[in-house]
Design an enzyme around this catalytic site. Sequence first.
Site, PDB file in Angstrom:
ATOM      1  N   LYS A  52       0.839  -1.207   0.000  1.00 39.92           N
ATOM      2  CA  LYS A  52       0.000   0.000   0.000  1.00 39.92           C
ATOM      3  C   LYS A  52       0.876   1.260   0.000  1.00 39.92           C
ATOM      4  O   LYS A  52       0.625   2.214  -0.726  1.00 39.92           O
ATOM      5  CB  LYS A  52      -0.946  -0.017   1.210  1.00 39.92           C
ATOM      6  N   GLN A  96      -4.292  -1.737   9.744  1.00 36.51           N
ATOM      7  CA  GLN A  96      -4.235  -3.054   9.100  1.00 36.51           C
ATOM      8  C   GLN A  96      -4.839  -4.117  10.018  1.00 36.51           C
ATOM      9  O   GLN A  96      -4.451  -4.248  11.178  1.00 36.51           O
ATOM     10  CB  GLN A  96      -2.775  -3.392   8.740  1.00 36.51           C
ATOM     11  N   ASP A 119     -10.676   2.705   4.242  1.00 35.11           N
ATOM     12  CA  ASP A 119     -11.031   1.295   4.095  1.00 35.11           C
ATOM     13  C   ASP A 119     -12.549   1.126   3.951  1.00 35.11           C
ATOM     14  O   ASP A 119     -13.023   0.038   3.627  1.00 35.11           O
ATOM     15  CB  ASP A 119     -10.557   0.491   5.326  1.00 35.11           C
TER      16      ASP A 119
END
Length: 295
Positions: A52, A96, A119
């Site tokens: 990412k 994460q 997200d």
Amino acid sequence: MQLIDGKKVSQDILNLIQSEVTELKNKTGRVPGLAAILVGDNPASQVYVNSKIKACGKVAINSEVVKLPGTVSEDELLRVIESFNQNDNFDGILVQLPLPKHISESRVIEAVSPLKDVDGFHPVNVGKLVLGLDTLFPCTPAGIQELLKAYKIETVGQHVVVIGRSNIVGKPIANIMLQKKSFANSVVTVCHSAAKDLMSITRSADILIAAIGVADFVTADMVKDGVVVIDVGINRVADSSPKGYKIKGDVNFDEVAPKSSYITPVPGGVGPMTIAMLISNTLKSFKTKMRLNYE
Ligand code: NAD
């Protein structure tokens, strides 16, 4: 059978983002910023965060990784999130997953400002998605819809069958495909582990989306001729290669591909789209902040 090339589609999207970032930098003197928080030393999580951050660099978006030990307290993690919520240099925050057992995933997800929730996991954004409102969509489902768009696959009135009801893939993609919008407006069935006679449902799918987490789960007898297959699965299967494993999807590609009109490979299908959508969400929240959303 046509292969859906997620590598190419994601690269095209990242190229567009890169030119937009350059343009915005010239106009505003600023670039979007993404903060990634990594808790513990799960090797898969480290790989995901690295990719990412690498993608941010490629499109000239600023990024920062905060690494916290697996023993960090929930309070401390919440404090770090809050500091990024308040920091105007960051438009996106990702924590994460998975998190260590002593930390509540839902408290952490709710601590991220919905405006920086790249997200798309915050209940506010999930609610907006279900209501058909514009918001930050979860990256993997958003990436699936982009693939359908890129290949101009007919979705209106088509029977979309989703196998899997997770919060990150199954539920949001089902809700996206249900909306009365272009590249959606489908008739959606969601199957899960309690499904009875799964095969009779999957065999009626015009578009089958597999998000199960079991390698080669979908076999040729489960699909009809001409089906569009989107394979979300990323499963490590042991083999004799130097790495000791290979990545396989949830669909038995060799069996199912000959019956499909379109199919995503694994790797190289949905996977690269997830990262492209994360970067796209970061740009989107930057533009919202700068009130540059002209669309
Ligand atoms: P999950 O484990 O949270 O959910 C799996 C779902 O499959 C569950 O809802 C379960 O009910 C369903 N299921 C399990 N066994 C079943 C059965 N026998 N019949 C019918 N349904 C069954 O998984 P997830 O987080 O949604 O991920 C699914 C897969 O997608 C995994 O392989 C994961 O690694 C992969 N994934 C890939 C990406 C990407 O970027 N490509 C992103 C997220 C997840």
